[in-house]
Design an enzyme around this catalytic site. Structure first.
Site, PDB file in Angstrom:
ATOM      1  N   TYR A 439       0.809  -1.221   0.000  1.00 43.81           N
ATOM      2  CA  TYR A 439       0.000   0.000   0.000  1.00 43.81           C
ATOM      3  C   TYR A 439       0.838   1.264   0.000  1.00 43.81           C
ATOM      4  O   TYR A 439       2.047   1.233   0.191  1.00 43.81           O
ATOM      5  CB  TYR A 439      -1.048  -0.001   1.104  1.00 43.81           C
ATOM      6  N   GLU A 440       0.155   2.380  -0.261  1.00 41.00           N
ATOM      7  CA  GLU A 440       0.791   3.692  -0.486  1.00 41.00           C
ATOM      8  C   GLU A 440       1.770   3.653  -1.662  1.00 41.00           C
ATOM      9  O   GLU A 440       2.785   4.345  -1.675  1.00 41.00           O
ATOM     10  CB  GLU A 440       1.508   4.193   0.777  1.00 41.00           C
ATOM     11  N   GLY A 441       1.446   2.849  -2.652  1.00 46.86           N
ATOM     12  CA  GLY A 441       2.315   2.689  -3.816  1.00 46.86           C
ATOM     13  C   GLY A 441       3.202   1.479  -3.643  1.00 46.86           C
ATOM     14  O   GLY A 441       4.114   1.479  -2.821  1.00 46.86           O
TER      15      GLY A 441
END
Length: 596
Positions: A439-441
Site C-alpha cells: 500500500y501507499e504505492g
C-alpha cells in the site's frame, strides 16, 4: 512470545550523536526539545507502547474488527487505549502548536512512531492516517477549514482518512469515477464507491474526516480532472458539535492476511456533502502531500515490525535449548546450549539487527531533512533538504518495508515450528508487515518513481544532496586508522552506485524500459549505500567515544561490531547488483507473454 522494549539508547544515538554534522544546522522552533525533553518523551512513549498497546496486539489480531448495526467496532480495549493515547498528547505530537499540537520535530516523532508500529501496527494506523490527512489539509485547505478542523484532529477528537482507491483503479487514478456535483451553496455532493480505506469507519472518534478524490461532471479526463474534497462522517455545526449523518457507510470490511485490528473498509458515498480542498482539478497534487508523508510513515512501519521481530527472536534464541555449541559446551548445567550459540542463528540475528539499526539511522537522517525543509533558517539548506526528502522517500518506503518483512521471516525461522503457530504471536509479524510492501504505492512503483522522476528531476539535482556528503565523507576518512577499511568498502559500493546512475541515465533516455528494468535493483543499491554511509559514520563516532572513555562502553563496541557485520556480509551482495543493472532488460522482457 511477543517481546518489546524500545531501543531508546540507539534512538538517542541517531538523534544526538550520529547526524550532528548533516549540514542542516540548528533548526528553528524546536528549542524546547533538548536532550532531557527527548529522553523523557521516549521513555513515556515506551511505557505506553509496551504496557498498553502491546498487550492488545495479539488479541486484537485474533478478534479483528466487525460491523454491528452499521457501525464498525474495533477489538476490545482499542477505544480505551485510544483515549489514553490522546490524553497523553500523542495524537498531536508533531502537529504545530498553533493547531493545538506539541510541535515536536519529525526526527523525534518518527522514533515514537516506530514504537507504536512495533507494538501494535493496527492501532498505529488510526492516528497515523489522521496525521497524514492533516498534512494535506494544512498545505491545501482554506484558512476556515484549517481553523475549524485541525484542532479537533490534533487532539484526537476527530480522525481522518484518505479515500483514493476504487474497485477498478488502484495506482492508475486517472480511471477514477467518483462524482462531485456542485451545489449553489459552494459545497459538492459526492457519490461513488471506494475500497481499501484504512480507518474508513470505527468507534475510536466521534467524527471521521474523509479526504476524497472525485471529479466534476465537466472535469478533464485522466488525472488532470481529479479534485479533492473534505467529506465528514457527520456534518458539524458552527460550534463544532455534530449535526446530521452525511449519507455514507462502510458496506463491508476486507478480510485481510494481516492487520486484522485495522478497519479496512469498502466505503459508499451517496450524495455525501463535501467541500473542495485546494484548487479545482488539482486534487492529486493535494493528495500527494499526504501520500509522501504516508510513504515515509509506511517505511517506519517496516522498521517497527522488524524491530519487535528481532527482539522476540533474541529472547527465544537465548531461552531455547537445542544442541551443543561447535566450539564447546556453553551451558554445562543444562541438557543443551541455547540456540543463540549456533552460527546460523547468529547470522540471522545479526542480519536483523543490522537491518534495524541501518534503517533507523537512515530514517533519522531523512527525518532531519523533513524538519530542515521547513525549520532551517538558511534557504540553501531548506532547498537541499527538500531535494534529499524527494530522493529518499521511495527508498525509505520500499527498502524499509522489504527488510522489515525479511526480518519477520527470519524471526519465524529462529523460532522453528513455534514460529509457525499462532499462539506465539510471531507469525503475526509476517502477516502484518506484508501489506507495507504494497500500500501507499507498491514497492515496484517506488522504484519507478525513483528512476523515472527523482533521478532526472532538474538534471539530477536531487542526487547531489546524497552524493555530495557521501563523497566528502569518503575523502575525509579514507585514511582513518579505525574505519579506513569500512570506508574503502563504502567507496567501492558508492562507485557502483555512481556507475549505475550513469548507466540508467544513458540507457533510459533511449529506452524507458531499460531504466524500468533496472529500477528495483537501483533502489536497493542506493538504500544499502545510504546505510553503509550511516554505519561508517556510526563506527567513527563509536571509536571516538571509546577513546574518550565513554561510560556506555558496551553500546559503542556493539555498534562497531554491527557496522563490521554490515560491511562484511550485507553490503557486498548489494554492490553486486550493479551487474544486474548492467545486464539490461533483454532476459526480463524477451519472453512472449503467451509463453508464461
Amino acid at each position: 512470545m511477543q517481546v518489546y522494549e524500545a531501543p531508546i539508547r540507539d534512538m538517542r544515538f541517531t538523534l544526538e550523536e550520529l547526524h550532528t554534522d548533516d549540514g542542516f544546522g540548528n533548526l528553528e522552533g524546536f528549542e524546547d526539545f533538548d536532550e532531557d525533553m527527548t529522553a523523557a518523551i521516549l521513555e513515556e512513549a515506551n511505557k505506553l507502547c509496551r504496557d498498553v498497546l502491546l498487550p492488545l496486539n495479539w488479541p486484537g489480531d485474533q478478534q479483528g474488527c466487525r460491523i454491528e448495526n452499521g457501525i464498525v467496532r474495533t477489538p476490545d480495549g482499542f477505544p480505551e487505549a485510544y483515549k489514553q493515547f490522546c490524553e497523553g498528547g500523542w495524537a498531536g505530537l508533531v502537529v504545530p502548536q498553533k493547531w493545538g499540537g506539541q510541535g515536536a520535530p519529525h526526527s523525534l516523532a518518527k522514533m515514537v512512531e516506530e514504537m507504536s508500529c512495533s507494538t501494535n501496527l493496527s492501532f498505529g494506523l488510526y492516528p497515523g492516517l489522521t496525521g497524514g490527512a492533516m498534512v494535506s489539509l494544512e498545505a491545501y485547505g482554506s484558512e476556515d477549514q484549517k481553523n475549524f478542523y485541525m484542532p479537533k484532529m490534533a487532539n484526537g477528537e476527530w480522525s481522518g482518512t484518505m479515500c483514493l482507491t476504487e474497485p477498478h483503479c488502484g495506482t492508475d487514478l486517472g480511471m477514477l469515477r467518483t462524482k462531485a456535483e456542485p451545489q449553489e451553496d459552494g459545497s459538492f455532493l459526492i457519490t461513488g464507491n471506494k475500497i481499501f480505506i484504512s480507518a474508513g469507519d470505527h468507534d475510536l472518534t466521534e467524527n471521521i474526516i474523509h479526504l476524497v478524490l472525485a471529479r466534476l461532471p465537466d472535469a478533464p479526463k485522466g488525472v488532470k480532472g481529479i479534485s479533492m474534497f473534505l467529506v465528514p462522517k457527520y456534518l458539524p455545526k458552527e460550534d463544532g458539535s455534530l449535526g446530521d449523518f452525511n449519507n455514507m457507510k462502510a458496506t463491508a470490511l476486507e478480510h485481510k492476511m494481516g492487520l486484522k485490528a485495522s478497519a479496512t473498509c469498502q466505503m459508499s458515498f451517496d450524495g455525501s456533502k463535501g467541500w473542495l480542498v485546494g484548487p479545482l482539478n488539482r486534487g492529486l497534487e493535494a493528495m500527494f502531500a499526504m501520500m509522501n508523508t504516508e510513504r515515509v510513515a509506511v517505511g517506519i512501519q517496516g522498521l517497527g515490525v522488524g524491530e519487535i521481530a528481532y527482539q522476540s527472536a533474541v529472547w527465544y534464541a537465548k531461552d531455547r535449548l537445542q544442541g551443543r555449541s561447535l566450539s564447546g559446551v556453553k551451558n554445562p548445567d543444562g541438557p543443551a546450549d541455547p540456540i543463540i550459540v549456533h552460527p546460523d542463528v547468529r547470522r540471522m540475528l545479526m542480519t536483523m539487527r543490522a537491518y534495524n539499526e541501518g534503517c533507523r539511522s537512515v530514517s533519522a537522517w531523512v527525518s532531519r531533512a523533513l524538519d530542515a525543509e521547513h525549520a532551517s533558517p538558511e534557504p540553501e539548506a531548506r532547498a537541499r533538504a527538500k531535494d534529499f526528502v524527494a530522493l529518499m522517500t521511495p527508498v525509505v518506503k520500499a527498502m524499509f518495508t522489504d527488510l522489515g518483512h525479511e526480518n519477520t521471516h527470519m524471526a519465524i525461522q529462529i523460532h522453528g515450528g513455534h514460529g509457525y503457530i499462532q499462539e506465539t504471536g510471531i507469525e503475526q509479524f509476517a502477516r502484518d508487515a506484508r501489506i507495507a510492501q504494497i500500500y501507499e504505492g507498491a514497492n515496484g512503483i517506488q522504484a519507478l518513481d525513483l528512476v523515472g522522476r527523482k533521478l532526472p528531476d532538474r538534471m539530477g539535482r536531487n542526487l547531489r544532496s546524497f552524493f555530495h556528503p557521501v563523497s566528502q565523507f569518503v575523502e575525509d576518512n579514507a585514511g582513518d586508522e579505525n574505519i579506513g577499511k569500512l570506508v574503502a568498502s563504502l567507496q567501492q559500493s558508492f562507485g557502483a552506485l555512481q556507475l549505475s546512475t550513469g548507466h540508467i541515465a544513458q540507457k533510459g533516455m533511449k529506452d524507458p524500459e531499460e531504466a524500468a528494468a533496472a529500477a528495483y535493483d537501483y533502489l536497493r543499491l542506493l538504500g544499502f549505500v545510504a546505510m553503509g554511509y550511516c554505519f561508517a559514520k556510526a563506527a567513527k563516532v563509536a571509536h571516538q567515544k571509546l577513546a574518550e572513555g565513554a561510560e556506555d562502553e558496551q553500546f559503542y563496541k556493539s555498534k562497531i561490531i554491527t557496522a563490521q557485520f554490515f560491511f562484511d556480509r550485507l553490503l557486498p551482495p548489494a554492490t553486486a547488483q550493479f551487474m544486474a543493472i548492467k545486464s539490461g532488460k533483454a532476459s526480463m522482457m524477451d519472453m512472449p507473454a503467451d509463453a508464461f
